[in-house]
Design a protein around this motif. Structure first.
Motif, PDB file in Angstrom:
ATOM      1  N   PHE A 170      18.564  29.709 -58.609  1.00 42.03           N
ATOM      2  CA  PHE A 170      18.663  30.274 -57.365  1.00 42.03           C
ATOM      3  C   PHE A 170      18.738  31.653 -57.089  1.00 42.03           C
ATOM      4  CE2 PHE A 170      22.059  27.036 -57.225  1.00 42.03           C
ATOM      5  CZ  PHE A 170      21.720  26.350 -56.451  1.00 42.03           C
ATOM      6  N   ALA A 171      17.625  33.161 -57.590  1.00 40.51           N
ATOM      7  CA  ALA A 171      18.009  33.627 -57.587  1.00 40.51           C
ATOM      8  C   ALA A 171      16.336  33.409 -57.095  1.00 40.51           C
ATOM      9  CB  ALA A 171      17.766  34.651 -58.500  1.00 40.51           C
ATOM     10  N   GLU A 172      15.793  32.775 -57.755  1.00 34.63           N
ATOM     11  CA  GLU A 172      14.054  32.917 -57.490  1.00 34.63           C
ATOM     12  C   GLU A 172      14.205  31.436 -55.346  1.00 34.63           C
ATOM     13  OE1 GLU A 172       9.904  32.095 -56.178  1.00 34.63           O
ATOM     14  OE2 GLU A 172      10.973  33.983 -57.983  1.00 34.63           O
ATOM     15  N   LEU A 173      14.549  31.386 -55.003  1.00 35.09           N
ATOM     16  CA  LEU A 173      15.173  30.473 -54.003  1.00 35.09           C
ATOM     17  C   LEU A 173      15.776  31.764 -53.143  1.00 35.09           C
ATOM     18  CD1 LEU A 173      16.693  27.558 -54.387  1.00 35.09           C
ATOM     19  CD2 LEU A 173      14.532  27.907 -53.889  1.00 35.09           C
ATOM     20  N   GLU A 174      16.364  32.945 -53.688  1.00 37.24           N
ATOM     21  CA  GLU A 174      16.952  33.909 -52.919  1.00 37.24           C
ATOM     22  C   GLU A 174      16.031  34.665 -52.463  1.00 37.24           C
ATOM     23  OE1 GLU A 174      20.709  35.580 -53.622  1.00 37.24           O
ATOM     24  OE2 GLU A 174      21.920  33.395 -53.692  1.00 37.24           O
ATOM     25  N   ARG A 175      14.654  34.888 -53.615  1.00 35.46           N
ATOM     26  CA  ARG A 175      13.691  35.945 -53.064  1.00 35.46           C
ATOM     27  C   ARG A 175      12.932  35.069 -51.835  1.00 35.46           C
ATOM     28  NH1 ARG A 175       8.413  36.041 -53.802  1.00 35.46           N
ATOM     29  NH2 ARG A 175       8.714  34.320 -55.014  1.00 35.46           N
ATOM     30  N   GLN A 176      12.645  34.331 -51.928  1.00 33.09           N
ATOM     31  CA  GLN A 176      11.389  32.910 -50.974  1.00 33.09           C
ATOM     32  C   GLN A 176      12.297  33.248 -49.982  1.00 33.09           C
ATOM     33  OE1 GLN A 176      10.766  29.709 -52.092  1.00 33.09           O
ATOM     34  NE2 GLN A 176      10.357  30.242 -54.338  1.00 33.09           N
ATOM     35  N   GLY A 177      14.126  33.081 -49.573  1.00 33.22           N
ATOM     36  CA  GLY A 177      14.257  32.885 -48.222  1.00 33.22           C
ATOM     37  C   GLY A 177      14.819  34.249 -48.011  1.00 33.22           C
ATOM     38  N   ARG A 178      14.771  35.524 -48.597  1.00 38.00           N
ATOM     39  CA  ARG A 178      14.982  36.988 -48.086  1.00 38.00           C
ATOM     40  C   ARG A 178      13.379  37.631 -47.616  1.00 38.00           C
ATOM     41  NH1 ARG A 178      16.837  38.970 -51.765  1.00 38.00           N
ATOM     42  NH2 ARG A 178      19.217  38.961 -51.165  1.00 38.00           N
ATOM     43  N   GLU A 179      12.366  37.151 -48.163  1.00 39.00           N
ATOM     44  CA  GLU A 179      10.727  37.321 -47.081  1.00 39.00           C
ATOM     45  C   GLU A 179      10.974  36.392 -46.016  1.00 39.00           C
ATOM     46  OE1 GLU A 179       8.254  36.089 -50.104  1.00 39.00           O
ATOM     47  OE2 GLU A 179       8.776  37.335 -51.611  1.00 39.00           O
ATOM     48  N   LYS A 180      11.271  35.128 -45.638  1.00 40.81           N
ATOM     49  CA  LYS A 180      11.536  35.129 -44.378  1.00 40.81           C
ATOM     50  C   LYS A 180      12.249  35.401 -43.289  1.00 40.81           C
ATOM     51  CE  LYS A 180      10.281  29.596 -46.096  1.00 40.81           C
ATOM     52  NZ  LYS A 180       8.679  29.495 -45.208  1.00 40.81           N
ATOM     53  N   LEU A 181      13.669  36.104 -44.092  1.00 42.49           N
ATOM     54  CA  LEU A 181      13.898  36.288 -43.143  1.00 42.49           C
ATOM     55  C   LEU A 181      13.584  37.929 -42.432  1.00 42.49           C
ATOM     56  CD1 LEU A 181      17.750  35.523 -44.771  1.00 42.49           C
ATOM     57  CD2 LEU A 181      16.149  34.900 -42.559  1.00 42.49           C
ATOM     58  N   LEU A 182      13.243  38.545 -44.091  1.00 44.30           N
ATOM     59  CA  LEU A 182      12.008  39.767 -43.782  1.00 44.30           C
ATOM     60  C   LEU A 182      11.217  39.190 -42.254  1.00 44.30           C
ATOM     61  CD1 LEU A 182      12.119  41.632 -47.348  1.00 44.30           C
ATOM     62  CD2 LEU A 182      13.525  42.028 -44.813  1.00 44.30           C
ATOM     63  N   GLU A 183      10.468  38.243 -42.270  1.00 42.95           N
ATOM     64  CA  GLU A 183       9.580  37.937 -41.387  1.00 42.95           C
ATOM     65  C   GLU A 183       9.998  38.086 -39.976  1.00 42.95           C
ATOM     66  OE1 GLU A 183       7.176  34.754 -43.346  1.00 42.95           O
ATOM     67  OE2 GLU A 183       6.813  35.074 -44.616  1.00 42.95           O
TER      68      GLU A 183
END
Length: 672
Positions: free
Chosen positions: A505-518
């Motif tokens: 889940f930590a890896e998915l959150e990293r990906q999600g955080r990147e998308k939100l920062l975009e």
């Protein structure tokens, strides 16, 4: 200078505009949809309600451009590229039939015919390891065919690409280098899940609508910028969140249910404001009747859906649709009366519109029975023709041996029965008691039928929100940015440890955080909701189980058994359970306007009376202006409650009241 938040719901007939200023006050408008260029209708509505587009601080819209391109089969000419040896899986698809004994069954027509499905030699194992390297020379005939036959989009779906995207990414590089103007969709980005048929179908759908959606969004953005609006254009997504136009162009499949989803999110906001946590939301327009559930204040979600027989893997608010609306046409078959699913639309429209329509519709039946008046629509800006309606009713009734009154009541009875059956399907059919829900009715025609639909399901309370005719557009203003991510994680729950789950889940959150920062979402505005797909070993389908950070395996299993029990009436706690996938909803919250207190207009609520037919009897019924009703002063039915965007019909035996936010509550029983 005031700043405005604006939403636009671009439908097939009307474009609904909702404007909220920095004080929280709301204004609404409806303009005809300009099908040749939907942006023109949006600009017209903004011009009427805002004036200067440069004062818009936030803009979001829902669109059916992609969905209509699919339904009307006018999407891009698409090619599908698959792993060598398995390309027939898309064409053969599944063998199940939803209507087992339908004699004239026809398999759904695929968007890509078999002659346009091509193979590339490559192979991955189930865990992503490479068995056969990709043969790049296999792309040469594919590129030549795409160039000479005028293909606009290519879908790439390789076996097990969701575990290792290397081959699909390289395929896109090769295709874009040779065909720079072609749209390429990759299965691991569209639907990173197992089930090859559904993944291929989803990728093809994404490719099929991509050029249409991209052209539309580019045109809308350019038109808005030229008018002076420089803010980011946001698009409502099928999962109940919004995204920027840039990300919508990258994943056009996520916009398919863009319009109807706004009503479900509006229902969630109503649940917060009213404290009514369980809602059955129904949206009745001119052509369709859309249904969704809000349970414990949250929309019911699903990870897969079917459109016209074609399976799609996507995170989507669960919405059911039937062909029943105000424009549904009454017709005769084998001497019996039928209603819909054919619709008169806006042109020629119902007989009462005086635009050339000759076949009676549900709207005409409501006018004939007095539930609508000649001046009911759009505060009298649109006139209805009672004389032409009566003539059409008499002529059709004579063909089947009914009086005009019997015909009109029959049209409404058939239409209501069809809609009530759909309501039972998503409630009783799933083990849910509709009597524990409040019916929320909106859309241009929803409030007219709401009370009778509630009576069909023995529901005691109906809620008609403010501005029901533009409620879906209002719901879009209550949405947050949302991205849904998932990762396949097939294995037994008995062998899964908590650390492994947290790491994934930590890896998915990293990906999600990147998308939100975009999308320029601040860290403090981010939130992440976890869930897993579980099933009993040996089963085909799974149940999505929401989990909290820190939940252990035992707690997750306990929740799964409870959810399984609620859905199917039994569970198997002693059976082995499999985990199929992990899901993460990454959201970024906006500052939404607060709920302002409702201020009624001055004047007497009752503005007249009209003869209205209920259950075969004529009642002299008060005509009431909704904007003049005062909170705390309930009135008894029968009553016809009129407003600019809709008309609410309340037969005898109910109490009507307004809450502090301007929502109208209709409850069974007379007021004291």
């Amino acid at each position: 200078m005031s700043k405005f938040k604006v939403s636009a719901d671009i439908g097939g007939t009307f474009t609904d505009i909702v404007v909220e200023d920095d004080k929280g006050d709301v204004r609404i408008g409806k303009v005809p949809t300009t099908k040749e260029n939907p942006a023109l209708g949006v600009l017209q509505g903004i011009g009427q309600l805002v004036g200067d587009p440069s004062e818009i601080d936030f803009f979001v819209h829902g669109t059916t451009v992609g969905l209509n391109a699919f339904l009307e089969r006018r999407g891009a000419k698409t090619m599908l590229v698959m792993t060598g040896g398995v390309s027939d899986t898309y064409t053969i698809a599944r063998g199940h039939r939803e209507e087992l004994y339908k004699l004239h069954y026809r398999k759904p027509e695929q968007l890509v015919p078999r002659r346009n499905v091509h193979e590339v030699s490559e192979r991955l194992a189930w865990d992503g390891s490479i068995i056969t390297e990709m043969a790049e020379e296999d792309f040469e005939p594919i590129i030549e065919k795409a160039r000479t036959e005028g293909f606009e989009a290519i879908a790439v779906c390789f076996l097990h690409a969701y575990t290792n995207p290397a081959h699909e990414l390289r395929a896109r590089e090769i295709l874009k280098a040779a065909l720079p103007n072609i749209s390429v969709s990759l299965s691991h980005q569209v639907a990173p899940e197992w089930r090859e048929v559904e993944r291929a179908s989803s990728t093809v759908m994404d490719a099929y609508v991509a050029p249409v959606v991209e052209l539309y969004l580019n045109t809308l953005k350019a038109e808005l910028a030229e008018s002076g609006m420089q803010k980011t254009v946001h698009v409502m997504g099928s999962s109940g969140g919004v995204m920027t136009d840039r990300l919508a162009k990258e994943r056009p499949i996520a916009t398919l249910m863009s319009g109807p989803v706004g009503g479900s999110i509006g229902g969630c906001e109503l649940a917060k404001r009213t404290g009514l946590k369980n809602l059955l939301c129904v949206d009745m327009g001119g052509t369709s009747f859309d249904l969704s559930l809000v349970i414990d204040g949250q929309p019911e979600m699903t990870s897969e859906t079917v459109l016209e027989g074609l399976p799609l893997l996507m995170s989507i608010v669960s919405i059911d649709t039937v062909g029943a609306g105000g424009g549904s046409i009454a017709w005769v078959e084998a001497g019996g009366l039928r209603v819909g699913p054919q619709s008169a639309g806006s042109y020629p429209g119902p007989v009462s519109y005086s635009r050339g329509g000759t076949e009676p519709t549900v709207t005409d039946a409501n006018l004939f029975l007095g539930r609508l008046g000649d001046d009911s629509l759009l505060d009298g800006k649109m006139k209805l023709d009672s004389e032409a309606t009566c003539k059409a009713m008499t002529e059709l009734g004579a063909r089947i041996g009914l009086t005009d009154r019997e015909l009109a009541e029959g049209i409404l009875a058939i239409s209501n029965a069809k809609m009530a059956d759909a309501m039972r399907t998503i409630t009783v059919g799933q083990g849910i008691d509709p009597r524990e829900f409040t019916l929320v009715a909106f859309g241009g025609a929803g409030p007219m039928h709401a009370v009778e639909l509630a009576r069909e399901l023995d529901m005691a309370q109906i809620l008609i929100p403010r501005f029901p005719g533009t409620f879906s557009a209002w719901g879009m203003l209550q949405s947050d940015i949302r991205h849904d991510l998932m990762a396949s994680h097939i294995g037994l729950m008995s062998t899964l440890d908590n650390q492994e789950l947290d790491t994934s889940f930590a890896e998915l959150e990293r990906q999600g955080r990147e998308k939100l920062l975009e999308e320029n979402v601040a860290q403090g505005a981010m939130a992440f909701a976890r869930s897993v797909d579980l099933r009993y070993q040996g089963q085909e389908y799974s149940i999505n189980v929401p989990i909290e950070q820190g939940d252990d395996v035992a707690g997750i299993l306990k929740r799964f058994h409870a959810l399984y029990e609620r859905r199917y009436g039994h569970s198997q706690p002693d059976s082995e359970t499999e985990i199929i996938s992990l899901r993460l909803a990454a959201t970024g919250s906006f500052e939404h306007g607060g709920a302002t207190a409702f201020k009624p207009e001055a004047g007497e609520p009752q503005v007249g009376t009209r003869d209205v037919i209920f259950d075969g009897e004529t009642h002299r019924t008060p005509i009431v202006k909704r904007a003049r009703l005062t909170p705390g002063n309930p009135i008894s039915s029968p009553a016809i409650v009129e407003e600019e965007s809709a008309t609410t019909v309340v037969p005898p035996g109910y109490t009507i009241s307004i809450d502090t936010f301007g929502n109208m509550l209709v409850s069974a029983g007379e007021s004291a």
